[in-house]
Scaffold this active site. Structure first.
Site, short mmCIF file in Angstrom:
data_model
loop_
_atom_site.label_atom_id
_atom_site.label_comp_id
_atom_site.label_asym_id
_atom_site.label_seq_id
_atom_site.Cartn_x
_atom_site.Cartn_y
_atom_site.Cartn_z
N ARG A 131 0.83 -1.15 -0.02
CA ARG A 131 0.05 -0.01 0.07
C ARG A 131 1.06 0.98 0.00
O ARG A 131 1.73 1.48 1.12
CB ARG A 131 -1.05 0.18 1.10
N ASP A 145 -10.21 -2.33 -6.50
CA ASP A 145 -10.88 -1.07 -7.10
C ASP A 145 -10.18 0.01 -6.69
O ASP A 145 -9.80 0.88 -7.53
CB ASP A 145 -12.43 -0.88 -6.88
N GLY A 146 -9.48 -0.02 -5.57
CA GLY A 146 -8.68 1.02 -4.85
C GLY A 146 -7.26 1.29 -5.87
O GLY A 146 -7.05 2.57 -6.58
N SER A 147 -6.82 0.17 -6.30
CA SER A 147 -5.32 -0.09 -6.88
C SER A 147 -5.98 0.74 -8.35
O SER A 147 -5.03 1.36 -8.99
CB SER A 147 -4.89 -1.23 -7.06
N ILE A 205 -9.77 -11.64 -3.50
CA ILE A 205 -10.66 -12.74 -2.95
C ILE A 205 -11.89 -12.42 -2.81
O ILE A 205 -12.64 -13.27 -2.85
CB ILE A 205 -9.87 -13.30 -1.92
N ASP A 206 -12.31 -11.07 -2.48
CA ASP A 206 -13.69 -10.62 -2.06
C ASP A 206 -14.57 -10.91 -3.16
O ASP A 206 -15.92 -10.75 -2.87
CB ASP A 206 -13.61 -9.23 -1.42
N ARG A 220 -21.29 -29.47 18.66
CA ARG A 220 -20.95 -28.28 19.18
C ARG A 220 -21.68 -27.16 17.97
O ARG A 220 -22.23 -27.49 16.90
CB ARG A 220 -19.59 -27.92 19.21
N MET A 254 -13.60 -13.48 5.37
CA MET A 254 -13.22 -12.18 4.90
C MET A 254 -14.32 -11.57 4.15
O MET A 254 -15.21 -12.47 3.67
CB MET A 254 -11.90 -12.14 4.18
N THR A 286 -5.77 -17.40 5.89
CA THR A 286 -5.50 -18.63 5.41
C THR A 286 -6.35 -18.51 4.00
O THR A 286 -6.21 -19.25 3.18
CB THR A 286 -5.91 -19.74 6.17
#
Ligand code: F6P
Length: 366
Positions: free
Chosen positions: A74, A105-107, A151-152, A187, A194, A285
């Protein structure tokens, strides 16, 4: 011979190495020289060893390597004009007038801004005496092409970003593993995945693994969600389920944008349902590791298309981003895709969740 630069920027994602490999090899195949810009925009700003010519063999075996082998960072100086001036100077000195950037998108927005300031940046470098008119003459036009690595799966206008399916694969197998131990002990588990603004990973993983409940930022649960979630889990238990799994996107919140945490959900399952419950945060991971087949394929054909887009661009062509829609590789308008992506985030911030889902192209029926 034209010189094409390639870099990765923002968070790494599986498949970025495949994209770099494809850009390098397609550039060479098309008679151009390929340059890797190391450490993202930092490499462009600082130049020197961070800009390196890449030969065919230099990217051998990169398809199967995780992360990004040319690094990412960054970079604050690139946000400032002085940083972009340094970057422009390095490009002219190295004879690079085309860049393929693989990032989020930022990059990619940063890249478009850089292009919009061209040739103003290089003219300024002549005025300040850092470059001569002859030096900048061949580089009056800057070509930029975006590849979406994230990855999102959070970029509008493309069905899949490079890396999202690898990450989803990893999440699914992690949840499968959690299932086994959860069922053994009967359980409850809350698995955090993420996705700061985008619930794609959480939603897809919950469908693929048969989770009991899912939280995503675009569609927060209704006000009485605590009881609703407990009723659903109770019902599933009454049908003989030995484990309960709730998947939560890290950016999950309620209708008032109050964060919903994995620990809060855990406490509900523990206290209201008397379930022995654990929290598993999958963390990074989900991001590292080998790319799955799809991301190797996608990054390769998109990398090839990026070089084609560079070679066919005219000064008037709006900066393209290489997308995939209904299984077809396409060139889309980068800034349109970024604007649509920002519109989703704005809809969430304005609590207009129906609009957010609509913009994501997801139909929701309870
Ligand atoms: O790559 C995007 C993303 O995975 C987000 O979902 C997450 O919030 C973020 O990266 C974390 O990135 P970092 O740890 O590099 O700040």
């Amino acid at each position: 011979r034209r010189r094409i630069g390639v870099m990765t920027s923002g968070g790494d994602s599986p498949g970025m190495n495949g994209a770099v490999r494809a850009v390098v090899r397609m550039s060479i195949h098309m008679g151009c020289e390929a340059y890797a810009i190391f450490e993202g925009y930092e490499g462009l700003v600082n130049g020197g060893d961070l800009i390196k010519e890449m030969k065919w063999e230099d990217v051998r075996g990169w398809q199967s390597r995780g992360g990004t082998l040319i690094g990412t960072a960054r970079c604050m100086p690139f946000m400032e004009r002085w940083g972009r001036l340094k970057a422009a100077k390095n490009m002219v000195l190295r004879g690079i007038d085309a860049l393929v950037i693989c990032g989020g998108d930022g990059s990619l927005t940063g890249a478009d801004k850089f292009r919009a300031e061209w040739p103003g940046l290089i003219n300024e470098l002549v005025e300040t005496g850092e470059l001569t008119q002859e030096q900048i003459e061949p580089y009056k036009h800057l070509n930029i092409v975006g590849l979406v690595g994230s990855i999102d799966n959070d970029m509008s206008g493309t069905d899949a970003t490079i890396g999202c399916y690898s990450s989803l694969d990893r999440i699914c197998s992690a949840v499968d593993d959690v299932f086994d131990t959860a069922a053994s002990h009967q359980r409850g588990f809350v698995v955090e995945v993420m996705g700061r603004h985008c619930g794609w990973l959480a939603l897809m993983a919950s469908i693929a693994t048969g989770a009991d409940f899912v939280f995503i930022p675009e569609k927060p649960p209704r006000a009485e969600w605590e009881d609703q979630m407990c009723d659903i889990i109770k019902k599933h238990r009454s049908r003989g389920k030995r484990r309960s799994i709730v998947i939560i996107a890290e950016g999950a919140h309620d209708e008032n944008l109050k964060k919903i945490t994995a620990n809060h959900v855990k406490d509900l399952l523990t206290n209201k349902l008397n379930l022995d419950t654990r929290v598993t945060v999958l963390g990074h991971t989900q991001r590292g590791g080998q790319a799955c087949f799809y991301d190797r394929w996608l990054s390769t054909i998109q990398g090839v298309e990026a070089v084609n887009a560079i070679l066919e661009a005219t000064p008037e062509t709006p900066t393209p981003v290489i997308t995939i829609r209904e299984n077809k590789i396409e060139r889309s308008d980068l800034m349109e895709a970024v604007a649509m992506t920002k519109a989703v985030n704005a809809a969430i911030a304005a609590k207009d969740f129906d609009k957010a889902m609509q913009l994501r192209d997801v139909e929701f029926k309870e």
